[in-house]
Design a protein around this motif. Sequence first.
Motif, PDB file in Angstrom:
ATOM      1  N   ALA A   2       0.833  -1.199   0.000  1.00  0.00           N
ATOM      2  CA  ALA A   2       0.000   0.000   0.000  1.00  0.00           C
ATOM      3  C   ALA A   2       0.870   1.252   0.000  1.00  0.00           C
ATOM      4  O   ALA A   2       2.007   1.241   0.444  1.00  0.00           O
ATOM      5  CB  ALA A   2      -0.905   0.013   1.225  1.00  0.00           C
ATOM      6  N   ASP A   3       0.292   2.323  -0.503  1.00  0.00           N
ATOM      7  CA  ASP A   3       0.924   3.627  -0.440  1.00  0.00           C
ATOM      8  C   ASP A   3       0.807   4.118   0.992  1.00  0.00           C
ATOM      9  O   ASP A   3      -0.279   4.475   1.443  1.00  0.00           O
ATOM     10  CB  ASP A   3       0.233   4.581  -1.404  1.00  0.00           C
ATOM     11  N   LEU A   4       1.894   4.123   1.742  1.00  0.00           N
ATOM     12  CA  LEU A   4       1.854   4.460   3.159  1.00  0.00           C
ATOM     13  C   LEU A   4       1.512   5.920   3.419  1.00  0.00           C
ATOM     14  O   LEU A   4       1.095   6.263   4.519  1.00  0.00           O
ATOM     15  CB  LEU A   4       3.187   4.109   3.827  1.00  0.00           C
ATOM     16  N   ASN A  20       5.925 -11.423  10.068  1.00  0.00           N
ATOM     17  CA  ASN A  20       6.070 -10.591   8.876  1.00  0.00           C
ATOM     18  C   ASN A  20       4.718 -10.119   8.341  1.00  0.00           C
ATOM     19  O   ASN A  20       4.464 -10.142   7.143  1.00  0.00           O
ATOM     20  CB  ASN A  20       6.861 -11.328   7.794  1.00  0.00           C
ATOM     21  N   TYR A  21       3.833  -9.693   9.265  1.00  0.00           N
ATOM     22  CA  TYR A  21       2.517  -9.219   8.852  1.00  0.00           C
ATOM     23  C   TYR A  21       2.648  -8.092   7.840  1.00  0.00           C
ATOM     24  O   TYR A  21       3.448  -7.193   7.992  1.00  0.00           O
ATOM     25  CB  TYR A  21       1.727  -8.716  10.057  1.00  0.00           C
ATOM     26  N   ALA A  22       1.825  -8.163   6.830  1.00  0.00           N
ATOM     27  CA  ALA A  22       1.769  -7.147   5.768  1.00  0.00           C
ATOM     28  C   ALA A  22       3.130  -6.907   5.128  1.00  0.00           C
ATOM     29  O   ALA A  22       3.374  -5.849   4.573  1.00  0.00           O
ATOM     30  CB  ALA A  22       1.183  -5.840   6.300  1.00  0.00           C
ATOM     31  N   GLY A  23       4.026  -7.889   5.240  1.00  0.00           N
ATOM     32  CA  GLY A  23       5.350  -7.748   4.636  1.00  0.00           C
ATOM     33  C   GLY A  23       6.190  -6.669   5.283  1.00  0.00           C
ATOM     34  O   GLY A  23       7.029  -6.048   4.635  1.00  0.00           O
ATOM     35  N   CYS A  24       6.002  -6.435   6.582  1.00  0.00           N
ATOM     36  CA  CYS A  24       6.675  -5.309   7.236  1.00  0.00           C
ATOM     37  C   CYS A  24       8.198  -5.430   7.213  1.00  0.00           C
ATOM     38  O   CYS A  24       8.889  -4.417   7.204  1.00  0.00           O
ATOM     39  CB  CYS A  24       6.160  -5.091   8.646  1.00  0.00           C
ATOM     40  N   ARG A  25       8.737  -6.633   7.170  1.00  0.00           N
ATOM     41  CA  ARG A  25      10.204  -6.754   7.116  1.00  0.00           C
ATOM     42  C   ARG A  25      10.759  -6.170   5.819  1.00  0.00           C
ATOM     43  O   ARG A  25      11.754  -5.469   5.828  1.00  0.00           O
ATOM     44  CB  ARG A  25      10.631  -8.217   7.241  1.00  0.00           C
ATOM     45  N   ALA A  26      10.103  -6.462   4.719  1.00  0.00           N
ATOM     46  CA  ALA A  26      10.565  -5.955   3.426  1.00  0.00           C
ATOM     47  C   ALA A  26      10.239  -4.480   3.246  1.00  0.00           C
ATOM     48  O   ALA A  26      10.778  -3.823   2.367  1.00  0.00           O
ATOM     49  CB  ALA A  26       9.941  -6.764   2.287  1.00  0.00           C
ATOM     50  N   ALA A  27       9.374  -3.953   4.095  1.00  0.00           N
ATOM     51  CA  ALA A  27       8.942  -2.553   3.974  1.00  0.00           C
ATOM     52  C   ALA A  27       9.748  -1.625   4.872  1.00  0.00           C
ATOM     53  O   ALA A  27       9.334  -0.492   5.106  1.00  0.00           O
ATOM     54  CB  ALA A  27       7.455  -2.451   4.302  1.00  0.00           C
ATOM     55  N   ARG A  33      10.639   6.034   5.850  1.00  0.00           N
ATOM     56  CA  ARG A  33      10.204   7.234   5.109  1.00  0.00           C
ATOM     57  C   ARG A  33       8.848   7.719   5.606  1.00  0.00           C
ATOM     58  O   ARG A  33       8.609   8.918   5.711  1.00  0.00           O
ATOM     59  CB  ARG A  33      10.161   6.958   3.605  1.00  0.00           C
ATOM     60  N   PHE A  34       7.953   6.770   5.904  1.00  0.00           N
ATOM     61  CA  PHE A  34       6.638   7.116   6.431  1.00  0.00           C
ATOM     62  C   PHE A  34       6.777   7.974   7.685  1.00  0.00           C
ATOM     63  O   PHE A  34       6.126   9.010   7.824  1.00  0.00           O
ATOM     64  CB  PHE A  34       5.866   5.819   6.735  1.00  0.00           C
ATOM     65  N   VAL A  35       7.639   7.567   8.602  1.00  0.00           N
ATOM     66  CA  VAL A  35       7.842   8.319   9.840  1.00  0.00           C
ATOM     67  C   VAL A  35       8.503   9.660   9.549  1.00  0.00           C
ATOM     68  O   VAL A  35       8.029  10.705  10.004  1.00  0.00           O
ATOM     69  CB  VAL A  35       8.674   7.504  10.851  1.00  0.00           C
ATOM     70  N   ILE A  36       9.568   9.663   8.799  1.00  0.00           N
ATOM     71  CA  ILE A  36      10.294  10.901   8.507  1.00  0.00           C
ATOM     72  C   ILE A  36       9.377  11.930   7.848  1.00  0.00           C
ATOM     73  O   ILE A  36       9.477  13.125   8.104  1.00  0.00           O
ATOM     74  CB  ILE A  36      11.529  10.608   7.636  1.00  0.00           C
TER      75      ILE A  36
END
Length: 166
Positions: A2-4, A20-27, A33-36
Amino acid sequence: KADLTRFGTIVLGAEAHEKNYAGCRAASARLTRFVINGGTLLVGQINDATWHPDYLPRDLVPGDAGTEAGAVLVPEHAIFTDLTTGVLTGVQSFDRFDWAAPGWRVLMAGADGSPAILQTDVGKGRVLVVMPSFDRVAVATDDTEPTKAARALIANLLRWAGAPRR
């Protein structure tokens, strides 16, 4: 995938890293960037064996030794609104943080003095990490003060996470 940028807050629960819910490791880079770029990231119950901390803006080192929730160090923080000091102590942390890099603000300590709840701001965003298992207490069927306090803390965490930045 998804577009975060369409989210204001992302919550990663206790098993997000391990499973690894929602592929969070690969994200990882996308979460950073989402936080920054102004997002709020709320992370719960880090497990030292399955922790993938590369998306956090500052280092945290989890360890296998467990502890319990201890003293609230920043009682004026919004997550502690309307909570009696000391009512959250004793809630189990199955792991703990052995070290937190400069830049993390420790809001609550573990009973052993280790960081238990931490917050950091980076760029336009913010991250809050909760180590004690307040969620396990909150789902109890009793109406004891610890259960009520755990439920109130979780409600405060969600309000804080959804509140606009100032």
